[in-house]
Design a protein around this motif. Structure first.
Motif, PDB file in Angstrom:
ATOM      1  N   ASP A   1       3.950  -2.668  -8.958  1.00  0.00           N
ATOM      2  CA  ASP A   1       4.370  -1.829  -7.833  1.00  0.00           C
ATOM      3  C   ASP A   1       3.379  -1.847  -6.681  1.00  0.00           C
ATOM      4  O   ASP A   1       3.749  -1.678  -5.525  1.00  0.00           O
ATOM      5  CB  ASP A   1       4.598  -0.390  -8.302  1.00  0.00           C
ATOM      6  N   SER A   2       2.105  -2.076  -6.966  1.00  0.00           N
ATOM      7  CA  SER A   2       1.085  -2.101  -5.913  1.00  0.00           C
ATOM      8  C   SER A   2       0.544  -3.497  -5.643  1.00  0.00           C
ATOM      9  O   SER A   2      -0.216  -3.689  -4.695  1.00  0.00           O
ATOM     10  CB  SER A   2      -0.083  -1.180  -6.278  1.00  0.00           C
TER      11      SER A   2
ATOM     12  N   ARG B   1      -4.047  -3.733   1.245  1.00  0.00           N
ATOM     13  CA  ARG B   1      -2.651  -4.170   1.345  1.00  0.00           C
ATOM     14  C   ARG B   1      -2.356  -4.557   2.783  1.00  0.00           C
ATOM     15  O   ARG B   1      -2.733  -3.835   3.718  1.00  0.00           O
ATOM     16  CB  ARG B   1      -1.693  -3.049   0.916  1.00  0.00           C
TER      17      ARG B   1
ATOM     18  N   THR C   1      -1.605  -5.166  -7.468  1.00  0.00           N
ATOM     19  CA  THR C   1      -3.027  -5.212  -7.798  1.00  0.00           C
ATOM     20  C   THR C   1      -3.204  -5.533  -9.276  1.00  0.00           C
ATOM     21  O   THR C   1      -2.283  -5.352 -10.078  1.00  0.00           O
ATOM     22  CB  THR C   1      -3.717  -3.876  -7.466  1.00  0.00           C
TER      23      THR C   1
ATOM     24  N   VAL D   1      -9.737   2.195  -0.920  1.00  0.00           N
ATOM     25  CA  VAL D   1      -8.388   1.984  -1.450  1.00  0.00           C
ATOM     26  C   VAL D   1      -8.108   0.487  -1.547  1.00  0.00           C
ATOM     27  O   VAL D   1      -8.694  -0.315  -0.818  1.00  0.00           O
ATOM     28  CB  VAL D   1      -7.342   2.670  -0.551  1.00  0.00           C
ATOM     29  N   PRO D   2      -7.213   0.081  -2.438  1.00  0.00           N
ATOM     30  CA  PRO D   2      -6.877  -1.338  -2.526  1.00  0.00           C
ATOM     31  C   PRO D   2      -6.330  -1.861  -1.208  1.00  0.00           C
ATOM     32  O   PRO D   2      -5.630  -1.158  -0.476  1.00  0.00           O
ATOM     33  CB  PRO D   2      -5.806  -1.370  -3.627  1.00  0.00           C
TER      34      PRO D   2
ATOM     35  N   SER E   1      -7.539  -6.081  -5.443  1.00  0.00           N
ATOM     36  CA  SER E   1      -6.441  -6.219  -4.481  1.00  0.00           C
ATOM     37  C   SER E   1      -6.658  -7.445  -3.603  1.00  0.00           C
ATOM     38  O   SER E   1      -7.640  -8.169  -3.752  1.00  0.00           O
ATOM     39  CB  SER E   1      -6.338  -4.951  -3.621  1.00  0.00           C
TER      40      SER E   1
ATOM     41  N   LEU F   1      -0.428  -4.597 -11.985  1.00  0.00           N
ATOM     42  CA  LEU F   1       0.360  -3.460 -11.501  1.00  0.00           C
ATOM     43  C   LEU F   1       1.334  -3.982 -10.450  1.00  0.00           C
ATOM     44  O   LEU F   1       0.979  -4.193  -9.289  1.00  0.00           O
ATOM     45  CB  LEU F   1      -0.561  -2.387 -10.903  1.00  0.00           C
TER      46      LEU F   1
END
Length: 377
Positions: free
Chosen positions: A256-257, A130, A259, A127-128, A220, A254
């Motif tokens: 919202d994330s 964060r 990335t 997953v990216p 990310s 993106l």
């Protein structure tokens, strides 16, 4: 000696002449008779014995014949049973062969499925990146936010209608139960409108099949710099072959994330970068490590819709074009805000005059019009 010879012999015997000779001859013949009787008796016994033996032989022969016949029938049955068993064994062998082939096909399919699941597992674990910070807040395990879909529904409005969204559902129910409403426009001018419920078709079940995009990567752990500069630096870095990259087609942020998505011209570039995962690049004289993870493409495989009523929104129909749009919209809002008219606090009101065609857009729990205004779902 033949009978003729016996007869001749007897004829040659001298005829007895005296009584003593006759008696002697009778005695002689009597003895011969007794001997004959005795021989006849012996012959009869021998005959009976032979007949008994013949009967026993016939019985034994019949028994042997019947036994051989039974043995032959049993042998025939055994052969038939053996043939049936052989046929059953051949059928079982054919079935087993088919099962083996099917098992091999299933195993091959299972191996492919396992490989697909391993790929998905690798994708889902990658997953990216964060950064998260614990702020000391706690909550119940069941109070976690659930996954939801944000609706985006376009509702075409006819001319001479209005959408009114109240803050409370009970007010909307009361307005609908009253049916027709008399709206005072002032200067002894009144109009009659009818309140109707709003029903929208929304998705109730969505099944999405995902697959790794061969041309895109998700980046990310990005540095906090200008987005345009960041996109340019990422394109320059990942377009170089010495960085295992290739020609970049587009980049997209993106928000919202947090990335960045890079799209390459060729398909084989993304996989190589994903396998390396962490990449060091230099941005404004400072080295920064970013993380590359797969980008997933989603395809809707199953979509089930249902009709749902807007609990706070009411549709007003039959509105005549008697005053300008802004004034009539304000008068409608004033009328339906008054509790004496069955109304209450209004969250949004949208009026579409006769002769015009606009659309209300319902998103999530709210809706807005393409030309201004809002209504609730």
């Amino acid at each position: 000696m033949s009978s003729d010879e016996d007869f001749a012999l007897v004829m040659e015997t001298e005829q007895p002449e005296t009584l003593e000779q006759i008696q002697a001859l009778i005695s002689k013949h009597k003895k011969q008779y007794e001997l004959l009787i005795e021989e006849h008796k012996d012959l009869a016994e021998v005959r009976d014995e032979r007949q008994k033996l013949a009967k026993e032989f016939r019985e034994r022969s019949d028994i042997i014949v019947q036994t051989r016949k039974n043995d032959h029938d049993d042998h025939t049955k055994c052969l038939d049973s053996g043939r049936e068993k052989i046929e059953l064994l051949r059928q079982e062998e054919a079935d087993l062969s088919q099962q083996v082939r099917q098992a091999k096909e299933d195993l091959k399919e299972q191996d492919a499925n396992n490989a697909f699941l391993r790929e998905k597992t690798r994708v889902f674990t990658a997953v990216p990146e964060r950064k998260v910070v614990f702020k000391g807040q706690t909550g119940e395990p069941g109070a976690m936010q659930k996954f939801d879909i944000k609706s985006h529904i376009v509702y075409p409005m006819d001319g001479g209608t209005a959408l009114v969204t109240f803050e409370e559902e009970i007010v909307a129910k009361k307005i609908l139960s009253m049916g027709k409403h008399e709206v005072d426009l002032g200067a002894e001018c009144r109009i009659f409108v009818e309140a109707k419920p709003i029903h929208l078709m929304i998705p109730s079940l969505v099944e999405i099949e995902t697959e790794v995009c061969p041309r895109r990567i998700l980046i990310s752990n990005l540095p906090k710099i200008d987005i345009d500069s960041l996109g340019l630096n990422l394109e320059v870095h990942f377009s170089k072959t010495r960085n295992s990259g290739g020609e970049v087609d587009t980049h997209h942020m993106l928000h919202d994330s947090g990335t960045m998505v890079l799209t390459f011209v060729k398909d084989d570039v993304a996989r190589n970068l994903i396998e390396m995962e962490h990449h060091d690049l230099e941005i404004k004289g400072t080295k920064h490590r970013v993380r590359v993870t797969p980008f997933l493409n989603g395809t809707i495989k199953n979509l089930t819709n249902k009709m749902q009523a807007c609990l706070q929104t009411v549709l007003l129909t039959g509105i005549p074009d008697v005053v300008d749009q802004e004034t009539l919209q304000d008068l409608l809002e004033i009328h339906f805000q008054k509790s004496t008219n069955g109304g209450g606090e209004i969250e949004a009101l949208l009026y579409n005059p006769l002769g015009q065609h606009i659309s209300a857009v319902f998103e999530g729990n709210t809706a807005s019009c393409t030309e201004g205004g809002a209504a609730a779902l």
